[in-house]
Motif scaffolding. Structure first.
Motif, PDB file in Angstrom:
ATOM      1  N   LEU A   5      18.593  33.444 126.285  1.00  0.00           N
ATOM      2  CA  LEU A   5      17.348  33.071 125.612  1.00  0.00           C
ATOM      3  C   LEU A   5      16.317  34.192 125.754  1.00  0.00           C
ATOM      4  CD1 LEU A   5      15.808  30.902 124.030  1.00  0.00           C
ATOM      5  CD2 LEU A   5      15.061  29.956 126.223  1.00  0.00           C
ATOM      6  N   ALA A   6      16.276  34.823 126.914  1.00  0.00           N
ATOM      7  CA  ALA A   6      15.361  35.948 127.127  1.00  0.00           C
ATOM      8  C   ALA A   6      15.710  37.109 126.198  1.00  0.00           C
ATOM      9  CB  ALA A   6      15.398  36.395 128.582  1.00  0.00           C
ATOM     10  N   LYS A   7      17.004  37.370 126.011  1.00  0.00           N
ATOM     11  CA  LYS A   7      17.432  38.419 125.084  1.00  0.00           C
ATOM     12  C   LYS A   7      16.951  38.117 123.669  1.00  0.00           C
ATOM     13  CE  LYS A   7      21.655  40.146 127.232  1.00  0.00           C
ATOM     14  NZ  LYS A   7      23.095  40.320 127.030  1.00  0.00           N
ATOM     15  N   MET A   8      17.064  36.879 123.272  1.00  0.00           N
ATOM     16  CA  MET A   8      16.629  36.487 121.938  1.00  0.00           C
ATOM     17  C   MET A   8      15.121  36.681 121.799  1.00  0.00           C
ATOM     18  SD  MET A   8      19.001  33.144 121.334  1.00  0.00           S
ATOM     19  CE  MET A   8      18.922  33.030 119.557  1.00  0.00           C
ATOM     20  N   GLY A   9      14.388  36.404 122.859  1.00  0.00           N
ATOM     21  CA  GLY A   9      12.944  36.593 122.849  1.00  0.00           C
ATOM     22  C   GLY A   9      12.545  38.051 122.668  1.00  0.00           C
ATOM     23  N   LYS A  10      13.470  38.972 123.023  1.00  0.00           N
ATOM     24  CA  LYS A  10      13.218  40.405 122.875  1.00  0.00           C
ATOM     25  C   LYS A  10      13.951  40.967 121.654  1.00  0.00           C
ATOM     26  CE  LYS A  10      13.777  40.721 127.698  1.00  0.00           C
ATOM     27  NZ  LYS A  10      14.371  41.427 128.812  1.00  0.00           N
ATOM     28  N   ASN A  11      14.460  40.080 120.802  1.00  0.00           N
ATOM     29  CA  ASN A  11      15.216  40.476 119.605  1.00  0.00           C
ATOM     30  C   ASN A  11      16.415  41.359 119.934  1.00  0.00           C
ATOM     31  OD1 ASN A  11      13.653  39.028 117.752  1.00  0.00           O
ATOM     32  ND2 ASN A  11      12.168  40.670 117.624  1.00  0.00           N
ATOM     33  N   GLU A  12      17.080  41.058 121.046  1.00  0.00           N
ATOM     34  CA  GLU A  12      18.283  41.782 121.428  1.00  0.00           C
ATOM     35  C   GLU A  12      19.510  41.025 120.921  1.00  0.00           C
ATOM     36  OE1 GLU A  12      18.159  42.330 125.653  1.00  0.00           O
ATOM     37  OE2 GLU A  12      16.393  43.612 125.560  1.00  0.00           O
ATOM     38  N   TYR A  13      20.637  41.714 120.947  1.00  0.00           N
ATOM     39  CA  TYR A  13      21.874  41.115 120.457  1.00  0.00           C
ATOM     40  C   TYR A  13      22.350  39.991 121.367  1.00  0.00           C
ATOM     41  CZ  TYR A  13      22.191  45.169 117.417  1.00  0.00           C
ATOM     42  OH  TYR A  13      21.932  46.130 116.481  1.00  0.00           O
ATOM     43  N   VAL A  14      22.870  38.935 120.749  1.00  0.00           N
ATOM     44  CA  VAL A  14      23.531  37.846 121.467  1.00  0.00           C
ATOM     45  C   VAL A  14      24.878  37.613 120.787  1.00  0.00           C
ATOM     46  CG1 VAL A  14      21.391  36.758 122.218  1.00  0.00           C
ATOM     47  CG2 VAL A  14      22.441  36.021 120.087  1.00  0.00           C
ATOM     48  N   SER A  15      25.731  36.844 121.424  1.00  0.00           N
ATOM     49  CA  SER A  15      27.075  36.636 120.886  1.00  0.00           C
ATOM     50  C   SER A  15      27.056  35.792 119.615  1.00  0.00           C
ATOM     51  CB  SER A  15      27.959  35.953 121.934  1.00  0.00           C
ATOM     52  OG  SER A  15      27.592  34.595 122.078  1.00  0.00           O
ATOM     53  N   MET A  16      28.088  35.990 118.822  1.00  0.00           N
ATOM     54  CA  MET A  16      28.240  35.187 117.612  1.00  0.00           C
ATOM     55  C   MET A  16      28.442  33.718 117.977  1.00  0.00           C
ATOM     56  SD  MET A  16      27.747  37.006 114.984  1.00  0.00           S
ATOM     57  CE  MET A  16      28.348  35.948 113.696  1.00  0.00           C
ATOM     58  N   GLU A  17      28.992  33.450 119.153  1.00  0.00           N
ATOM     59  CA  GLU A  17      29.187  32.073 119.602  1.00  0.00           C
ATOM     60  C   GLU A  17      27.838  31.348 119.700  1.00  0.00           C
ATOM     61  OE1 GLU A  17      31.071  29.513 123.304  1.00  0.00           O
ATOM     62  OE2 GLU A  17      30.981  31.690 123.452  1.00  0.00           O
ATOM     63  N   ILE A  18      26.843  32.030 120.242  1.00  0.00           N
ATOM     64  CA  ILE A  18      25.495  31.443 120.355  1.00  0.00           C
ATOM     65  C   ILE A  18      24.928  31.174 118.971  1.00  0.00           C
ATOM     66  CG2 ILE A  18      23.103  31.911 121.055  1.00  0.00           C
ATOM     67  CD1 ILE A  18      24.990  31.176 123.388  1.00  0.00           C
ATOM     68  N   LEU A  19      25.087  32.132 118.077  1.00  0.00           N
ATOM     69  CA  LEU A  19      24.579  31.956 116.715  1.00  0.00           C
ATOM     70  C   LEU A  19      25.318  30.833 115.999  1.00  0.00           C
ATOM     71  CD1 LEU A  19      24.161  35.710 115.770  1.00  0.00           C
ATOM     72  CD2 LEU A  19      22.423  34.138 116.655  1.00  0.00           C
ATOM     73  N   ASP A  20      26.632  30.740 116.231  1.00  0.00           N
ATOM     74  CA  ASP A  20      27.430  29.665 115.626  1.00  0.00           C
ATOM     75  C   ASP A  20      26.971  28.299 116.133  1.00  0.00           C
ATOM     76  OD1 ASP A  20      29.627  28.439 114.187  1.00  0.00           O
ATOM     77  OD2 ASP A  20      30.673  28.316 116.113  1.00  0.00           O
ATOM     78  N   LYS A  21      26.782  28.172 117.443  1.00  0.00           N
ATOM     79  CA  LYS A  21      26.316  26.902 118.022  1.00  0.00           C
ATOM     80  C   LYS A  21      24.941  26.519 117.483  1.00  0.00           C
ATOM     81  CE  LYS A  21      28.850  27.023 122.386  1.00  0.00           C
ATOM     82  NZ  LYS A  21      28.722  27.070 123.854  1.00  0.00           N
ATOM     83  N   THR A  22      24.085  27.522 117.291  1.00  0.00           N
ATOM     84  CA  THR A  22      22.744  27.270 116.773  1.00  0.00           C
ATOM     85  C   THR A  22      22.801  26.767 115.341  1.00  0.00           C
ATOM     86  OG1 THR A  22      21.823  28.967 118.226  1.00  0.00           O
ATOM     87  CG2 THR A  22      20.487  28.313 116.334  1.00  0.00           C
ATOM     88  N   CYS A  23      23.614  27.424 114.514  1.00  0.00           N
ATOM     89  CA  CYS A  23      23.759  26.988 113.120  1.00  0.00           C
ATOM     90  C   CYS A  23      24.322  25.574 113.052  1.00  0.00           C
ATOM     91  CB  CYS A  23      24.665  27.952 112.354  1.00  0.00           C
ATOM     92  SG  CYS A  23      23.920  29.554 112.012  1.00  0.00           S
TER      93      CYS A  23
END
Length: 71
Positions: free
Chosen positions: A32-50
Motif C-alpha cells: 500500500l505504501a508503494k502504491m502511495g508513492k506510485n511505485e510498481y506493484v504486482s499484477m496480482e494486487i491489481l487483479d484483486k483490486t479490479c
C-alpha cells in the motif's frame, strides 16, 4: 510512470478507507505504501483490486507519460 490516483478517487467514491481496502484484498502495508508513492506493484494486487470493485485496470491506474531519454 503510473499513477494510482484513479484508485484513490474510487475509494473516496465508495466511502472506503485505504486500510479497509488493504484488508479486503489481503495486501501488505508495504505494498500500500508503494502504491502511495506510485511505485510498481504486482499484477496480482491489481487483479484483486479490479475484482473487488468490478472495474477494469484503466479505472484504477493511469499512465503518465515521461520524456524518453536517449541512451
Amino acid at each position: 510512470m503510473f499513477s494510482y490516483n484513479p484508485l484513490w478517487k474510487l475509494l473516496i467514491d465508495k466511502g472506503m478507507k485505504k486500510e479497509d481496502y488493504r484488508l479486503a484484498i489481503g495486501m501488505g502495508r508495504s505494498t500500500l505504501a508503494k502504491m502511495g508513492k506510485n511505485e510498481y506493484v504486482s499484477m496480482e494486487i491489481l487483479d484483486k483490486t479490479c475484482t473487488l470493485f468490478g472495474v477494469q485496470l484503466s479505472d484504477i491506474v493511469e499512465h503518465l507519460p515521461q520524456a524518453v531519454e536517449n541512451e
